[in-house]
Design an enzyme around this catalytic site. Structure first.
Site, PDB file in Angstrom:
ATOM      1  N   SER A  95       0.836  -1.211   0.000  1.00  0.00           N
ATOM      2  CA  SER A  95       0.000   0.000   0.000  1.00  0.00           C
ATOM      3  C   SER A  95       0.870   1.259   0.000  1.00  0.00           C
ATOM      4  O   SER A  95       1.650   1.473  -0.927  1.00  0.00           O
ATOM      5  CB  SER A  95      -0.953  -0.063   1.199  1.00  0.00           C
ATOM      6  OG  SER A  95      -2.000   0.862   1.040  1.00  0.00           O
ATOM      7  N   ASP A 219      -9.796  -5.353  -4.157  1.00  0.00           N
ATOM      8  CA  ASP A 219      -9.247  -4.300  -3.297  1.00  0.00           C
ATOM      9  C   ASP A 219     -10.119  -3.043  -3.355  1.00  0.00           C
ATOM     10  O   ASP A 219     -10.369  -2.491  -4.430  1.00  0.00           O
ATOM     11  CB  ASP A 219      -7.810  -3.980  -3.759  1.00  0.00           C
ATOM     12  CG  ASP A 219      -7.017  -3.226  -2.708  1.00  0.00           C
ATOM     13  OD1 ASP A 219      -7.608  -2.363  -2.032  1.00  0.00           O
ATOM     14  OD2 ASP A 219      -5.812  -3.503  -2.574  1.00  0.00           O
ATOM     15  N   HIS A 247      -7.904  -5.633   0.077  1.00  0.00           N
ATOM     16  CA  HIS A 247      -6.634  -4.993   0.449  1.00  0.00           C
ATOM     17  C   HIS A 247      -5.917  -5.820   1.523  1.00  0.00           C
ATOM     18  O   HIS A 247      -4.845  -5.460   1.975  1.00  0.00           O
ATOM     19  CB  HIS A 247      -6.927  -3.570   0.960  1.00  0.00           C
ATOM     20  CG  HIS A 247      -5.763  -2.630   0.877  1.00  0.00           C
ATOM     21  ND1 HIS A 247      -4.998  -2.466  -0.255  1.00  0.00           N
ATOM     22  CD2 HIS A 247      -5.199  -1.801   1.806  1.00  0.00           C
ATOM     23  CE1 HIS A 247      -4.037  -1.572  -0.023  1.00  0.00           C
ATOM     24  NE2 HIS A 247      -4.139  -1.166   1.217  1.00  0.00           N
TER      25      HIS A 247
END
Ligand code: MN3
Length: 484
Positions: A95, A219, A247
Site C-alpha cells: 500500500s 481491493d 486490500h
C-alpha cells in the site's frame, strides 16, 4: 532492535540473518512492520532473511514532525540499509509502503536493492487525477483527515473495514487495532496527505529492476486498476492476481503471497524450472517412460532393476503425490519444482507428503535422465568446469562415490550448485531434494537399496562404479548451461 537515522529511532525486525536472500518489508498506512508476521513465519522457514521496519511515525519508531513524503522516506531507507550493510535486497512495499518502495527504486536504482515487490500498492497514484480515474478522490481523503483529527481510533476502525474481502475474527480485529493505536495522529495525518498528493506515474517508468506486482482483485482501498496501471509503466514487471483478496492480501491469501515472494527472490530455484521437462509437470502427475529401453544400461544396471525401480517404486511416488494433492486445488497448478522449492509455505500435513512424494517423483525422473546408454564423456567445456570445481573428472567421480558411500540408510548423492551458486557434492536423506534447500541439481545417484540390490546385493560400491559408466554428461552440461 533500533537504528537511529537522522535523529529518529527506527524499529527494525530482522529474522534469519545470514541467508543469501533478504526481503525488506515496508508496511502500509497506518500499520507497522508486524503486519508481515505471517510472511515472516513462512519465508524465514523457507530460508529467506526477513526484515521489516516501522516507518517513522508508526509502530515503535520515533514520531518526527516531518519527513512523511515518499522522497524523504526513501532517503531514510537508503541510510538505514547502508547502516545495516544490506545489498542485493528485495524491497517489498504494501500500500503506502509500495509508494515508498517504488520511489526508492526510481531514485536509487540497483545500488542496494535488486528487486521490487509491490503488494496492494498505492501506485501509480492513490487518488484520482486528470486522465487517471482510479482510486479515492481528494475529497474522500480530506474527509478521512477531518475524521482522524476528530476521532483517531474510530477513523482507523472504520478504515480497517475497507481492508477485508472476507470477515475476520474478533481476535484479528483487536490485533490490528493494537497496531494502528501506535500510529501518531500527526504522522497518520501527514501520511494521508502524502497518499493524497504523491503521483508516481512518471517515476515508475524509470524503474529498471525486476518487479513483482501482487494485488487483490477485490481491493477497495487501492483498486485492482492501480496494479494494471503500474504494470503498464514498469518495464520489467509481472502482475499476479489474487482472486480471493481485497486490500487484505497479506492475510487473506498469505500462503500464495509467501510462495510468490519466495519464487521471485530465489533465482536458483526459479531457474531450475525447465519448461520442456518434467520440472514443469503439474497435477495430475504421470510416470514418464524411461528415456531409453529397460535393458539399455546393461550390464551396468540390470533390466529387472530398471523395471521394478521405474514401474513400481517411481509409480508409487506418482500415485501418492496425486492422492496427497487431490484435496488441495490451490496447489494443483504448481509445478514439481515449485512444490519442492516452497515446502516452507505449504501447510502441514501436505508439506510432509509433498516432501516425500514430489521428492520421490523428481528425484527419480532426474536419476533416470542422468543415465544414458550412449557412452558420453564430458565435453572439453564441462571438463574444464569439473577441473576448476573438483580438480578433474576422476576426482569428481571419486568425490561423488565417497559421498554416496557415506549416505547412511536411504538417500542420494548429488552434484549441485549450492545456495550461493557454487559447485558442490551434497547428500540427501530419504526423498529430500536439494531444490528445497535452494540448490540447483545437476546429477544425482540413487543409493536406496532398491536401486541396486537385485544385481549388486549389498555392494553399494560396485553399483556406484557401474553407475559412473552410464553418467549422462550431456544432461549435466545442459542443466548447467541453463543457469550460468
Ligand atoms: Mn529409487
Amino acid at each position: 532492535m533500533f537504528c537511529r537515522i537522522d535523529g529518529v529511532d527506527i524499529y527494525v525486525r530482522d529474522v534469519n540473518p545470514g541467508s543469501r536472500e533478504t526481503v525488506l518489508f515496508l508496511h502500509g498506512w497506518p500499520l507497522d512492520g508486524s503486519m508481515f508476521e505471517y510472511q515472516f513465519d513462512t519465508l524465514a522457514e523457507a530460508g529467506i532473511r526477513c526484515i521489516a521496519i516501522d516507518l517513522p511515525g508508526y509502530g515503535l519508531s520515533g514520531k518526527p514532525f516531518g519527513g512523511y513524503d515518499y522522497e524523504s522516506m526513501a532517503d531514510m531507507l537508503h541510510k538505514l540499509m547502508t547502516e545495516l550493510k544490506l545489498s542485493g535486497v528485495t524491497l517489498a512495499g504494501f500500500s503506502m509502503g509500495g509508494g515508498i518502495a517504488a520511489t526508492y527504486a526510481a531514485k536509487y536504482g540497483a545500488k542496494l536493492v535488486s528487486k521490487l515487490i509491490l503488494i496492494g500498492a498505492a501506485c501509480p497514484s492513490f487518488t484520482q487525477r486528470p486522465g487517471f480515474p482510479y482510486g479515492m478522490t481528494d475529497a474522500e481523503v480530506n474527509g478521512l483527515i477531518k475524521n482522524l483529527r476528530a476521532d483517531k481510533p474510530n477513523t482507523f476502525a472504520e478504515f480497517s473495514k475497507l481492508l477485508f474481502e472476507s470477515p475476520v475474527s474478533a481476535g484479528f480485529q483487536s490485533w490490528l487495532s493494537g497496531i494502528t493505536d501506535k500510529a501518531a495522529l500527526l504522522s497518520a495525518r501527514k501520511g494521508l496527505e502524502t497518499l493524497r498528493d504523491e503521483d508516481l506515474r512518471e517515476k515508475l517508468k524509470s524503474i529498471g529492476m525486476p518487479t513483482l506486482i501482487c494485488h487483490g482483485v477485490h481491493d477497495r482501498v487501492c483498486p485492482f486498476a492501480l496494479a494494471e496501471e503500474t504494470q503498464k509503466r514498469i518495464p520489467r514487471s509481472r502482475l499476479v492476481r489474487f482472486d480471493n483478496s481485497g486490500h487484505d492480501i497479506f492475510f487473506a491469501e498469505k500462503d500464495k503471497l509467501s510462495s510468490e515472494i519466495a519464487m521471485f527472490v530465489r533465482p536458483v530455484s526459479a531457474a531450475a524450472i525447465n519448461e520442456d521437462s518434467f520440472d514443469a509437470m503439474t497435477y495430475k502427475f504421470e510416470n514418464l517412460p524411461l528415456p531409453y529401453p529397460y535393458d539399455a544400461l546393461e550390464p551396468n544396471i540390470d533390466t529387472q532393476t530398471m523395471h521394478i525401480h521405474h514401474d513400481r517404486h517411481l509409480q508409487t511416488y506418482v500415485n501418492n503425490l496425486n492422492t496427497a494433492l487431490a484435496p488441495y486445488p490451490m496447489y494443483q497448478d504448481w509445478t514439481l519444482v515449485r512444490l519442492l522449492a516452497n515446502l516452507g509455505v505449504i501447510p502441514a500435513p501436505l508439506s510432509t507428503a509433498v516432501r516425500r512424494n514430489a521428492g520421490g517423483v523428481f528425484n527419480h525422473f532426474f536419476y533416470f535422465e542422468g543415465m544414458t546408454n550412449k557412452a558420453t564423456a564430458p565435453s572439453p567445456e564441462l571438463d574444464r568446469w569439473l577441473a576448476n570445481a573438483f580438480g578433474g573428472t576422476t576426482a569428481f567421480i571419486k568425490t561423488l562415490k565417497d559421498a554416496a558411500l557415506g549416505v547412511f540408510g536411504s538417500g542420494y548423492a548429488w552434484l549441485v550448485l549450492d545456495a550461493k551458486g557454487r559447485p558442490a557434492i551434497v547428500t540427501t536423506k530419504n526423498q529430500d531434494c536439494p531444490i528445497s534447500e535452494n540448490m540447483f541439481p545437476l546429477l544425482n545417484v540413487d543409493v536406496w537399496e532398491h536401486a541396486y540390490y537385485l544385481k549388486h546385493f549389498n555392494d553399494r560400491a560396485a553399483y556406484l562404479d557401474n553407475f559412473m559408466n552410464v553418467i549422462n554428461w550431456e544432461m549435466i552440461e545442459k542443466r548447467l548451461k541453463s543457469v550460468i
